[in-house]
Scaffold this active site. Sequence first.
Site, short mmCIF file in Angstrom:
data_model
loop_
_atom_site.label_atom_id
_atom_site.label_comp_id
_atom_site.label_asym_id
_atom_site.label_seq_id
_atom_site.Cartn_x
_atom_site.Cartn_y
_atom_site.Cartn_z
N THR A 47 -2.73 2.18 9.46
CA THR A 47 -2.63 2.92 8.20
C THR A 47 -2.81 2.01 6.98
OG1 THR A 47 -0.96 4.02 6.81
CG2 THR A 47 -0.12 2.63 8.56
N ASP A 48 -3.24 2.60 5.88
CA ASP A 48 -3.34 1.85 4.61
C ASP A 48 -1.97 1.40 4.12
OD1 ASP A 48 -2.37 4.39 3.89
OD2 ASP A 48 -3.90 4.77 2.36
N GLU A 49 -0.90 2.04 4.63
CA GLU A 49 0.44 1.74 4.12
C GLU A 49 0.89 0.32 4.47
OE1 GLU A 49 3.24 4.98 4.40
OE2 GLU A 49 1.60 6.43 4.57
N TYR B 145 8.58 2.64 8.29
CA TYR B 145 7.35 3.11 8.96
C TYR B 145 6.24 2.07 8.83
CZ TYR B 145 2.80 5.43 9.36
OH TYR B 145 1.49 5.73 9.70
N LYS C 109 4.49 -0.54 11.58
CA LYS C 109 3.05 -0.42 11.84
C LYS C 109 2.37 -1.77 11.57
CE LYS C 109 0.70 2.69 12.67
NZ LYS C 109 0.23 3.24 13.99
#
Length: 328
Positions: A117-119, A141, A145
């Site tokens: 993810t970009d997060e 989260y 990741k």
Amino acid sequence: MRLLVCGGAGFIGSNFVRLRLAEHGDEIVVLDKLTYAGRRENLEGLDVRLVHAGIEDAEAVAGALKGVDAIVNFAAETHVDRSIAEPGAFVTTHAVGTWVLLEAARERAVRYVQVSTDEVYGSIEEGSFTESSPLAPSSPYSATKAGADLLVSSYFHTYGLPALICRGSNNYGPRQYPEKLIPLMVLNALHGDTLPVYGDGMQVRNWLYVEDFARAIGHVLAHGAPGEAYNVGGPDECPNIDVVRRVIELTGADESLLEYVTDRPGHDRRYSLGSEKVRALGWEARVRFADGLEQTVAWYRDNRAWWEPIRSGDYMEYYRRQYGRALG
Ligand code: NAD
Ligand code: TYD
């Protein structure tokens, strides 16, 4: 190809499986723990074998991997708000689960794609993240990741595993669990429930239609270089409040449903990904946000049978805990 798709009963995984069956005729085994977000009905009518197990279950993983050419790992706990309330499952699935999968991949020397993810890059006020931007995750989260991504890279550097990472921006489209912004707002609007906008609603997300992401993962699987990460950003960015206002228009709901509520702790202000590297593999986003949002609202309107069983029981309980009010 013969693929092991972990987390293939979830939102993006099941859209990926659909696309691969339709466009590539792959032979697919789905391994999925079927958490609240994983649903058998997402795979209904599809020619796949479903193994009901967690990626942290080494025996089940070894069994499912027999005869497979590549692993694509979607399996994850995916909701930031739940990671803030209860981070434990995020650590187990992302750290331990990814490690178990990587060990199995190493033993059989199969190609491995980690869906990320970009997060993991954190928030960016201006410009866009590239693949060499530092990882600076904000939530449990995104931190877990990011940990999984680092573990994947380490298996390439240490053991030569042909492992790749594909980092997508915010996805939307059919079969997304209604805890996420767009389906939550659509279903609340259709029911006349309030539309809870966090903080000032000016947080920006880079929206990517799920089929575009699924296609990009296919490009990375087929053409990506082992050891590399690829960013996949959507074609449009939009502040949350504009998304919610558009949902109100598309559903014909009353604007008075809009409600500003307490902000998410540690809320990232803006996500934005540069996608030049995946474009060089031949990928291009096909769906603009305005069109994709309209299609998505229509899908939820036409598929009550998919979401009615979800919008009861556990979900109602989750909603009450998270938002401090019951759904109507
Ligand atoms: P989702 O929550 O809809 O689906 C997750 C799936 O993983 C479910 O089927 C669930 O049952 C399964 N799962 C959870 N824990 C498991 C475990 N321990 N073992 C096996 N299966 C397990 O999520 P999604 O939105 O489809 O996200 C899929 C992947 O894409 C995730 O890795 C996520 O981090 C990533 N991603 C999501 C987005 C987004 O906007 N939704 C954007 C970029 C990347
Ligand atoms: P979400 O769908 O949870 O995705 P992510 O946190 O991974 O970006 O949220 C998207 C944006 O919408 C995020 O800025 C938080 C905001 N949001 C709300 O304002 N209200 C809500 O009820 C939810 C679920 C999200």
